[in-house]
Scaffold this motif. Structure first.
Motif, PDB file in Angstrom:
ATOM      1  N   ALA A  31      -5.557  11.886   3.917  1.00 41.74           N
ATOM      2  CA  ALA A  31      -6.333  11.812   2.683  1.00 41.74           C
ATOM      3  C   ALA A  31      -7.481  10.826   2.863  1.00 41.74           C
ATOM      4  O   ALA A  31      -7.478   9.993   3.776  1.00 41.74           O
ATOM      5  CB  ALA A  31      -5.440  11.385   1.523  1.00 41.74           C
ATOM      6  N   THR A  32      -8.458  10.929   1.993  1.00 40.32           N
ATOM      7  CA  THR A  32      -9.609  10.032   2.018  1.00 40.32           C
ATOM      8  C   THR A  32      -9.811   9.427   0.633  1.00 40.32           C
ATOM      9  O   THR A  32      -9.212   9.873  -0.349  1.00 40.32           O
ATOM     10  CB  THR A  32     -10.887  10.774   2.430  1.00 40.32           C
ATOM     11  N   ALA A  33     -10.668   8.416   0.563  1.00 39.52           N
ATOM     12  CA  ALA A  33     -10.935   7.746  -0.708  1.00 39.52           C
ATOM     13  C   ALA A  33     -12.293   7.072  -0.655  1.00 39.52           C
ATOM     14  O   ALA A  33     -12.872   6.887   0.424  1.00 39.52           O
ATOM     15  CB  ALA A  33      -9.845   6.719  -1.004  1.00 39.52           C
ATOM     16  N   ARG A  41      -8.817  12.621  -4.101  1.00 38.34           N
ATOM     17  CA  ARG A  41      -9.772  11.740  -3.406  1.00 38.34           C
ATOM     18  C   ARG A  41     -10.064  10.557  -4.329  1.00 38.34           C
ATOM     19  O   ARG A  41     -11.061  10.513  -5.042  1.00 38.34           O
ATOM     20  CB  ARG A  41     -11.060  12.470  -3.052  1.00 38.34           C
ATOM     21  N   LEU A  97       0.686   4.100  -2.939  1.00 42.47           N
ATOM     22  CA  LEU A  97       0.254   5.459  -2.601  1.00 42.47           C
ATOM     23  C   LEU A  97       1.314   6.492  -2.946  1.00 42.47           C
ATOM     24  O   LEU A  97       0.981   7.653  -3.196  1.00 42.47           O
ATOM     25  CB  LEU A  97      -0.113   5.534  -1.115  1.00 42.47           C
ATOM     26  N   CYS A 141       0.831  -1.210   0.000  1.00 39.96           N
ATOM     27  CA  CYS A 141       0.000   0.000   0.000  1.00 39.96           C
ATOM     28  C   CYS A 141       0.867   1.261   0.000  1.00 39.96           C
ATOM     29  O   CYS A 141       0.578   2.226  -0.709  1.00 39.96           O
ATOM     30  CB  CYS A 141      -0.944  -0.011   1.197  1.00 39.96           C
ATOM     31  N   LYS A 175      -6.785   2.133   3.608  1.00 38.74           N
ATOM     32  CA  LYS A 175      -7.427   3.231   4.340  1.00 38.74           C
ATOM     33  C   LYS A 175      -6.475   3.802   5.392  1.00 38.74           C
ATOM     34  O   LYS A 175      -6.348   5.030   5.539  1.00 38.74           O
ATOM     35  CB  LYS A 175      -8.711   2.754   4.998  1.00 38.74           C
ATOM     36  N   ARG A 195      -1.610  10.031   5.472  1.00 38.78           N
ATOM     37  CA  ARG A 195      -1.356  11.143   4.551  1.00 38.78           C
ATOM     38  C   ARG A 195      -2.452  12.205   4.632  1.00 38.78           C
ATOM     39  O   ARG A 195      -2.495  13.113   3.817  1.00 38.78           O
ATOM     40  CB  ARG A 195      -1.270  10.602   3.115  1.00 38.78           C
ATOM     41  N   LEU A 255      -3.812   5.936   3.725  1.00 44.04           N
ATOM     42  CA  LEU A 255      -4.315   7.248   3.310  1.00 44.04           C
ATOM     43  C   LEU A 255      -4.519   8.165   4.520  1.00 44.04           C
ATOM     44  O   LEU A 255      -4.274   9.370   4.442  1.00 44.04           O
ATOM     45  CB  LEU A 255      -5.622   7.083   2.548  1.00 44.04           C
ATOM     46  N   GLU A 256      -4.979   7.607   5.630  1.00 44.38           N
ATOM     47  CA  GLU A 256      -5.179   8.426   6.831  1.00 44.38           C
ATOM     48  C   GLU A 256      -3.867   9.025   7.315  1.00 44.38           C
ATOM     49  O   GLU A 256      -3.841  10.161   7.805  1.00 44.38           O
ATOM     50  CB  GLU A 256      -5.822   7.575   7.926  1.00 44.38           C
TER      51      GLU A 256
END
Length: 227
Positions: free
Chosen positions: A70-72, A44, A37, A33, A62, A68, A65-66
């Motif tokens: 960031a969300t998705a 997003r 990333l 991951c 997830k 960073r 991303l958190e």
């Protein structure tokens, strides 16, 4: 047949993974991951995990991303309803769909990132699945692969011996389905090398961005881009 196989081991699938890999499968997913990333540019992103199983890869993505901030939007696809039942408890935020990798129920150009962790070996028609992954990705979208393969190094040969001799015994002991874990090493035995696989993906319109073996050289990570 693949769906029935995974239905039969769904409830203890995670436990067997943790025990037989000595927890390394979590490290492999985390590293995969992280590497994907690093190449993802969408603010997003829409992310699809194919052969999502019990949702480990979605949860790992997830968390990455958190970190960073960031969300998705997360989607998961799997052919095993019982595996998805487990996933719904673990990743309730994801949209999980039952279906096959060869006929994905998503429009063209839907996703910024598609991931497949330990599922590519199990697709009955790998070429069709690769074509479908290319179809549902946006232009310049990323494909993340985490998969088993044989490695000729000393460490790789030891890991292969362990996988062939020890994993079916433990998996069978915990699930009563030794044949499911016999399938694991048999599918690895006939699976292409990462280099051969990279060439297959190139023929379907992907370029390889990186290839990295994971300790102890029984699993590898590959990140590709749709061109």
């Amino acid at each position: 047949m693949v769906g029935e196989l995974f239905n039969s081991i769904a409830e203890r699938y995670d436990l067997v993974n943790r025990l037989t890999t000595l927890g390394l499968d979590r490290r492999w997913r985390k590293k995969a991951c992280e590497l994907a990333l690093e190449h993802l540019i969408a603010e997003r992103p829409k992310i699809l995990d194919v052969a999502c199983g019990t949702g480990d890869m979605i949860r790992c993505m997830k968390k990455g991303l958190e970190k960073r901030k960031a969300t998705a939007e997360f989607y998961g696809l799997d052919c095993s309803e019982r595996m998805l039942e487990v996933a719904r408890r673990k990743v309730p935020f994801a949209r999980l769909v039952i279906g096959s990798a060869e006929e994905m129920p998503f429009p063209d150009g839907s996703f910024d990132l598609v991931s497949v962790a330990f599922g590519l070996r199990n697709f009955p028609d790998r070429e069709k699945a690769i074509s479908e992954m290319h179809r549902v990705l946006k232009k310049d979208g990323l494909l993340l692969l985490l998969e088993f393969s044989r490695n000729g190094s000393l460490l790789g040969r030891l890991a292969w011996f362990y996988t062939k001799s020890f994993v079916p015994f433990v998996g069978g002991l915990l699930t009563g389905k030794e044949e499911a874990y016999e399938h694991l090493w048999r599918s690895i035995k006939v699976f292409p090398s990462p280099e051969e696989l990279s060439e297959e993906f190139r023929e379907f319109g992907f370029e390889s961005l990186l290839l990295r073996w994971c300790f102890p050289r029984i699993a590898f990570i590959m990140v590709l881009r749709k061109v």
